[in-house]
Scaffold this motif. Sequence first.
Motif, PDB file in Angstrom:
ATOM      1  N   ALA A 219       0.826  -1.207   0.000  1.00 51.60           N
ATOM      2  CA  ALA A 219       0.000   0.000   0.000  1.00 51.60           C
ATOM      3  C   ALA A 219       0.861   1.258   0.000  1.00 51.60           C
ATOM      4  O   ALA A 219       0.551   2.242  -0.692  1.00 51.60           O
ATOM      5  N   TRP A 261      -2.304  -6.205  -3.378  1.00 51.42           N
ATOM      6  CA  TRP A 261      -2.065  -4.778  -3.596  1.00 51.42           C
ATOM      7  C   TRP A 261      -3.396  -4.037  -3.513  1.00 51.42           C
ATOM      8  O   TRP A 261      -4.453  -4.636  -3.692  1.00 51.42           O
ATOM      9  N   PRO A 262      -3.360  -2.734  -3.255  1.00 51.15           N
ATOM     10  CA  PRO A 262      -4.615  -1.971  -3.228  1.00 51.15           C
ATOM     11  C   PRO A 262      -5.350  -2.063  -4.560  1.00 51.15           C
ATOM     12  O   PRO A 262      -4.729  -2.260  -5.612  1.00 51.15           O
ATOM     13  N   SER A 263      -6.647  -1.906  -4.504  1.00 52.58           N
ATOM     14  CA  SER A 263      -7.464  -1.954  -5.712  1.00 52.58           C
ATOM     15  C   SER A 263      -6.959  -0.940  -6.734  1.00 52.58           C
ATOM     16  O   SER A 263      -6.708   0.217  -6.403  1.00 52.58           O
TER      17      SER A 263
END
Length: 287
Positions: A219, A261-263
């Motif tokens: 992130a 991982w983040p969207s």
Amino acid sequence: MIIDAHVHAGEYYRHFTARFADQMMATTGLPPEALSAPEDKLLAEMDAAGVDHAFLLAFDVRRVEGFSVPNTFVADLCARHPERFTGFASVDAGRPGAAEELRHAVTELGLRGLKTAPCYLRMSPADPRWFEVYETAQELGVPVLVHTGYTPAKNADARYFSPLLLEPVAKEFPELRLILAHLGTPWTTPCIDLLSRHPQLYADLSIFGTYQSPPTVAAALAHARVRGVLDRLLWGTDFPFATMSAAVARMARLTTDATPWPSGSAPLTPDEHRALMGGTAARLTQK
């Protein structure tokens, strides 16, 4: 080439006090005696992890903690292994002659950077007493690695943990290359945003990249990518506070879908991974 951009020189009892080692190693799960990096142990650790080169740090906290890892000790190690180490001096702006000590370390001892420990010395990194040191580093063209973020050292002053304290320094010395250690943990987002405001600022991932969960690291890297500063982050371990092999493996996972991982954000590309693992560090010390 893999470069560990944050490695401590020094040996237990010879350089560090038992009290300091007890405090510093308590959060790592390692015994106090592990706060030691004798030459053979350090080289063996690098070889086992596939680390080609390291930024090797002196550490002057005599005024508060009563010990130091001397500039001469680091310079001797670098002279014996110039292909493996780039040495960083350490000075204390709370003591007279700090700027002259830095100049001697660079021009006479061959060291190529400066490591400062403001919170350990109980003074802000923006204290005017540092300014002559910063001016000297800027003149000599050497980067300055500044401890930012939390430390378990009991004598350290928590008022001086935040990486945002470096903002006035960045404004006052626009040509001084500053490396904010530990990505300012736990102030990682403000640290990344600070880099986005000042193009001469860098940060290393030591401790943060080793002990935070892989999704947390992912992130932060995703945020750095969005802010346009991913190419100013350097991989590091803070060895001997962390092992190099485990840290290398954790970074490799960030190139695959093994780490969430983040969207909307993808794993590290090969070029991004190469820059993090050594390309940026090599560029930084070649300037």
